[in-house]
Scaffold this active site. Structure first.
Site, mmCIF file in Angstrom:
data_model
loop_
_atom_site.group_PDB
_atom_site.id
_atom_site.type_symbol
_atom_site.label_atom_id
_atom_site.label_comp_id
_atom_site.label_asym_id
_atom_site.label_seq_id
_atom_site.Cartn_x
_atom_site.Cartn_y
_atom_site.Cartn_z
ATOM 1 N N ASN A 17 -13.283 -3.525 4.029
ATOM 2 C CA ASN A 17 -14.187 -3.695 2.887
ATOM 3 C C ASN A 17 -13.957 -4.996 2.110
ATOM 4 O OD1 ASN A 17 -11.824 -2.959 1.695
ATOM 5 N ND2 ASN A 17 -12.604 -1.117 0.692
ATOM 6 N N TYR A 30 0.815 -1.221 0.000
ATOM 7 C CA TYR A 30 0.000 0.000 0.000
ATOM 8 C C TYR A 30 0.849 1.272 0.000
ATOM 9 C CZ TYR A 30 -4.555 -2.318 0.475
ATOM 10 O OH TYR A 30 -5.705 -3.047 0.249
ATOM 11 N N HIS A 41 -9.619 -6.656 -2.010
ATOM 12 C CA HIS A 41 -8.784 -5.763 -2.838
ATOM 13 C C HIS A 41 -8.760 -6.314 -4.254
ATOM 14 C CE1 HIS A 41 -5.342 -3.701 -4.610
ATOM 15 N NE2 HIS A 41 -4.981 -4.896 -5.046
ATOM 16 N N GLU A 47 1.697 -6.427 -8.421
ATOM 17 C CA GLU A 47 1.115 -7.007 -7.205
ATOM 18 C C GLU A 47 1.196 -8.535 -7.224
ATOM 19 O OE1 GLU A 47 -1.998 -3.286 -6.473
ATOM 20 O OE2 GLU A 47 -2.809 -5.250 -6.999
HETATM 21 P P1 RTP Z 1 -8.249 -1.699 -2.883
HETATM 22 O O1 RTP Z 1 -7.021 -0.935 -3.314
HETATM 23 O O2 RTP Z 1 -8.113 -2.313 -1.498
HETATM 24 O O3 RTP Z 1 -8.718 -2.656 -3.910
HETATM 25 O O4 RTP Z 1 -9.468 -0.670 -2.723
HETATM 26 P P2 RTP Z 1 -9.846 0.557 -3.652
HETATM 27 O O5 RTP Z 1 -8.961 0.613 -4.859
HETATM 28 O O6 RTP Z 1 -11.320 0.492 -3.851
HETATM 29 O O7 RTP Z 1 -9.538 1.766 -2.692
HETATM 30 P P3 RTP Z 1 -8.182 2.637 -2.519
HETATM 31 O O8 RTP Z 1 -8.541 4.072 -2.718
HETATM 32 O O9 RTP Z 1 -7.072 2.056 -3.336
HETATM 33 O O10 RTP Z 1 -7.886 2.437 -0.980
HETATM 34 C C1 RTP Z 1 -7.223 1.265 -0.528
HETATM 35 C C2 RTP Z 1 -7.870 0.762 0.719
HETATM 36 O O11 RTP Z 1 -7.674 1.677 1.772
HETATM 37 C C3 RTP Z 1 -8.770 1.623 2.671
HETATM 38 N N1 RTP Z 1 -9.372 2.938 2.780
HETATM 39 N N2 RTP Z 1 -9.764 3.453 3.923
HETATM 40 N N3 RTP Z 1 -10.782 5.145 5.926
HETATM 41 C C4 RTP Z 1 -10.806 5.551 4.663
HETATM 42 O O12 RTP Z 1 -11.269 6.623 4.320
HETATM 43 C C5 RTP Z 1 -10.265 4.664 3.647
HETATM 44 N N4 RTP Z 1 -10.190 4.907 2.357
HETATM 45 C C6 RTP Z 1 -9.616 3.811 1.798
HETATM 46 C C7 RTP Z 1 -9.755 0.622 2.121
HETATM 47 O O13 RTP Z 1 -9.497 -0.645 2.718
HETATM 48 C C8 RTP Z 1 -9.412 0.609 0.650
HETATM 49 O O14 RTP Z 1 -9.833 -0.573 0.048
HETATM 50 MG MG MG Z 2 -6.840 0.561 -4.796
#
Ligand code: RTP
Ligand code: MG
Length: 140
Positions: free
Chosen positions: A114, A51, A117, A128
């Site tokens: 959530n 991350y 990923h 990845e």
């Molecule tokens: P992922 O990378 O896990 O597939 O999820 P995503 O693209 O939908 O979301 P991303 O913006 O890449 O954010 C990665 C992960 O960070 C956590 N998160 N927490 N507390 C918050 O506001 C927040 N925003 C993001 C989530 O676990 C998200 O999947």
């Molecule tokens: Mg993401």
């Protein structure tokens, strides 16, 4: 559209609630094939590397702590247009905004916890996948 691969993680909130089979059923129903899969406990270093793109975000510490809080299942999914297809199956990051029938709408606990990923582009998918699997662990 050629066959593509994407990287998936079933996150600790999913393994904790014994939802890996239910989520895999949604993945397979969407036409994606699980061509590699293993259950691991991520190290802090692995989670921070994975991350790294989010390291300046306010939720970074919380996100890393969550990802190492329990077992995860890392996967490689294969299929037509796999990257975007899996993003559709996952649903929006925030489960309250996710479409009906998506993994996050059905199972996610919150925007942070959530359940899944999925890679956001073919280039990141390749990076990845290489972080967690060697070539001979992927059987297409
Ligand atoms: P992922 O990378 O896990 O597939 O999820 P995503 O693209 O939908 O979301 P991303 O913006 O890449 O954010 C990665 C992960 O960070 C956590 N998160 N927490 N507390 C918050 O506001 C927040 N925003 C993001 C989530 O676990 C998200 O999947
Ligand atoms: Mg993401």
């Amino acid at each position: 559209m050629a066959v593509q691969r994407t990287f998936s993680i079933l996150k600790p909130d999913a393994t904790e609630r014994n939802l890996t089979g239910a989520i895999n059923a949604l993945i397979e129903k969407a036409g994606l094939r699980i061509v590699a899969q293993k259950r691991i406990r991520m190290t802090r270093e692995q989670a921070e590397t994975f991350y790294a793109v989010h390291k300046e975000r306010p939720f970074f510490g919380e996100l890393v702590d969550f990802m190492i809080s329990g077992p995860v299942v890392v996967q490689v999914l294969e299929g037509e247009n796999a990257v975007l297809k899996y993003r559709d199956v996952m649903g929006a990051t925030d489960p309250s905004k996710a479409a009906d029938g998506t993994i996050r709408k059905l199972h996610a606990k919150s925007i942070g916890e959530n359940s899944v990923h999925g890679s956001d582009a073919p280039e990141t998918a390749a990076i990845e996948i290489a972080q967690f699997f060697s070539g001979n662990e992927i059987v297409g």
